[in-house]
Design a protein around this motif. Sequence first.
Motif, PDB file in Angstrom:
ATOM      1  N   CYS A   1       0.850  -1.190   0.000  1.00  0.00           N
ATOM      2  CA  CYS A   1       0.000   0.000   0.000  1.00  0.00           C
ATOM      3  C   CYS A   1       0.888   1.244   0.000  1.00  0.00           C
ATOM      4  O   CYS A   1       1.775   1.370   0.859  1.00  0.00           O
TER       5      CYS A   1
ATOM      6  N   THR B   1       0.205   4.126   0.976  1.00  0.00           N
ATOM      7  CA  THR B   1      -0.095   4.979   2.128  1.00  0.00           C
ATOM      8  C   THR B   1       0.436   4.391   3.436  1.00  0.00           C
ATOM      9  O   THR B   1       1.135   5.061   4.189  1.00  0.00           O
ATOM     10  N   CYS B   2       0.117   3.125   3.703  1.00  0.00           N
ATOM     11  CA  CYS B   2       0.488   2.548   5.007  1.00  0.00           C
ATOM     12  C   CYS B   2       1.555   1.454   4.905  1.00  0.00           C
ATOM     13  O   CYS B   2       2.053   0.985   5.926  1.00  0.00           O
TER      14      CYS B   2
HETATM   15 ZN   LIG Z   1      -2.888   1.075   3.402  1.00  0.00          ZN
END
Ligand SMILES: [Zn+2]
Length: 121
Positions: free
Chosen positions: A37, A39-40
């Motif tokens: 991911c 983002t994370c």
């Molecule tokens: Zn994520």
Amino acid sequence: MSEASKTRVLWRGLTLRCARCGGGKLFHNYFTIVEDCPTCGLHFEREPGYWAGALAINIAAAGGLFAICFVALLAATIPHVPVGLSLALLLPIVILGPIVYYPFSKTVWVAVDRGFLQRLN
Ligand SMILES: [Zn+2]
């Protein structure tokens, strides 16, 4: 960060978002999901064969849609079922359904895995 509800996790999967953080941009192209991911950092393919669950979800979704349409078509036209029209309506579901649903099956599988199957992290 509080843990998201199962409904929210599933919704994230249905909208092509990361099950853990809700972040987007998870695909290089229509058929290729990113490894992690953006983002994370969640690593999606946890082990070899992991995407078999996505395959099962894809088959179940296409099969379910086919079954609903098939029964509705039969119910609407019985006893004079138009075979040609039935094939014209149902074959695209069987052929195109899994292609259209392909990216969703991956994010939904990650959501099901994280929201309903995993209890370790
Ligand atoms: Zn994520």
